[in-house]
Design an enzyme around this catalytic site. Structure first.
Site, mmCIF file in Angstrom:
data_model
loop_
_atom_site.group_PDB
_atom_site.id
_atom_site.type_symbol
_atom_site.label_atom_id
_atom_site.label_comp_id
_atom_site.label_asym_id
_atom_site.label_seq_id
_atom_site.Cartn_x
_atom_site.Cartn_y
_atom_site.Cartn_z
ATOM 1 N N THR A 1 0.819 -1.217 0.000
ATOM 2 C CA THR A 1 0.000 0.000 0.000
ATOM 3 C C THR A 1 0.850 1.263 0.000
ATOM 4 O OG1 THR A 1 -0.278 0.181 2.417
ATOM 5 C CG2 THR A 1 -1.832 -1.227 1.222
ATOM 6 N N MET B 1 -3.546 4.719 -0.693
ATOM 7 C CA MET B 1 -4.962 4.383 -0.585
ATOM 8 C C MET B 1 -5.064 2.974 0.004
ATOM 9 S SD MET B 1 -6.173 7.164 -1.673
ATOM 10 C CE MET B 1 -7.899 6.759 -1.826
ATOM 11 N N HIS B 2 -4.608 2.842 1.254
ATOM 12 C CA HIS B 2 -4.408 1.540 1.865
ATOM 13 C C HIS B 2 -5.584 0.585 1.637
ATOM 14 C CE1 HIS B 2 -0.930 3.207 3.970
ATOM 15 N NE2 HIS B 2 -1.693 4.209 4.380
ATOM 16 N N ASP B 3 -6.769 1.011 2.065
ATOM 17 C CA ASP B 3 -7.908 0.093 2.092
ATOM 18 C C ASP B 3 -8.418 -0.258 0.706
ATOM 19 O OD1 ASP B 3 -7.598 0.316 4.794
ATOM 20 O OD2 ASP B 3 -9.294 1.668 5.088
ATOM 21 N N ASP C 1 -2.090 11.806 5.005
ATOM 22 C CA ASP C 1 -1.164 10.701 4.735
ATOM 23 C C ASP C 1 -0.546 11.004 3.379
ATOM 24 O OD1 ASP C 1 0.246 8.372 4.849
ATOM 25 O OD2 ASP C 1 -1.467 7.069 5.197
#
Length: 305
Positions: A193, A233-235, A225
């Protein structure tokens, strides 16, 4: 055929982008959206989920359930310094007119799983508290879970300490229960990520695409972030994996979650096989970054509003 999924999340700005895609892409069929205390408190994460299902007009199809208010054992620490006090600042959402279901998220998850004629994929992008409680209270539901795709962990360094990623760090005891539940797990952690950044050029284009893009752009402007070339856009990467697994490199490891000491929240892979003779997690170790950006922008272009 659409992938039937349950989402357990803590929206959260990058969660909001993931929810937008899950609710609008016809390849996903969201059976339940449950929330947990994580980026902000559970009352706020549930409210944010309701804002999004109403924004996309699917409040009659996608129930929202509020879950755990705090980790199993560890004191709760939010991430409002990253996501803002509300968790989703920047867009003037109307006051919500629907409410979460009356059941606690754990009960709603159990009911959804047990009533499903087929196994469901469980996507976890917040603290693991709800799912750990579900597995401990109702172990029979495991038979109805096809696999878990989780955003959490890291093999190469953390964002809460030198070794711990936020979702695992928030409730490491819950994460340990989930990682040792005996189910297929794909770990989409910081190893990928922090590579799959949504470029600033693409963020600047979002408001020109449609109203949904403008909404996401407004949220991202408040998302603290930031990296040199874009925002992680981790999720969203959990859904990118479900849509395009070929864009990821996976390696099977036994992964232990550390629940005490200075490495609290670390996810440690038994790379040499010196402590375990089996594996429990398929860890994403690399990702096609241009493909991620192209896919994200194509998803926004097909949003329903």
């Amino acid at each position: 055929m659409a992938q039937k999924i349950m989402l357990d999340m803590d929206p959260g700005i990058d969660d909001a982008a993931a929810i937008a895609i899950a609710l609008t892409d016809p390849q996903f069929d969201v059976q339940l959206l449950s929330t947990v205390a994580g980026n902000v408190g559970v009352e706020k994460t549930a409210l944010n989920a309701l804002k999004l299902v109403e924004f996309f007009g699917v409040q009659e199809q996608v129930p929202v359930a509020a879950g755990a208010k705090m980790p199993l054992l560890k004191p709760y620490e939010d991430a409002s310094y990253v996501h803002g006090e509300s968790g989703m600042p920047g867009w003037d959402f109307p006051a919500v007119t629907t409410q979460p279901v009356a059941q606690h998220a754990v009960e709603a998850m159990r009911e959804t799983l047990m009533q499903s004629p087929n196994q469901l994929t469980l996507v976890i992008t917040g603290a693991f508290t709800n799912v750990a409680l579900l597995f401990r209270m109702y172990p029979e539901v495991k038979a109805k879970v096809d696999r878990l795709v989780v955003m959490g962990g890291s093999l190469t360094g953390g964002n809460m300490s030198s070794v711990a990623e936020f979702n695992i760090y928030t409730d490491p005891h819950a994460a340990k229960i989930v990682f040792e539940a005996g189910l297929p797990i794909v770990m989409i952690g910081l190893d990928v990520t922090m590579k799959a950044l949504l470029s600033y050029d693409n963020i600047a284009k979002l408001s020109d695409v449609n109203e949904s893009g403008a909404m996401l752009q407004a949220l991202l402007q408040h998302y603290a972030d930031n990296e040199a070339t874009g925002k992680p856009m981790h999720d969203v990467n959990t859904l990118f994996y479900l849509a395009h697994p070929e864009a990821f490199t996976l390696t099977n490891y036994w992964v232990d979650v550390i629940t005490e000491g200075p490495a609290l929240g670390a996810t440690v892979a038994d790379v040499l096989g010196s402590h375990h003779d089996t594996t429990n997690v398929a860890v994403a170790t690399d990702i096609d970054v241009p493909a991620f950006n192209a896919w994200f922008m194509s998803e926004v272009a097909t949003f329903m509003k």
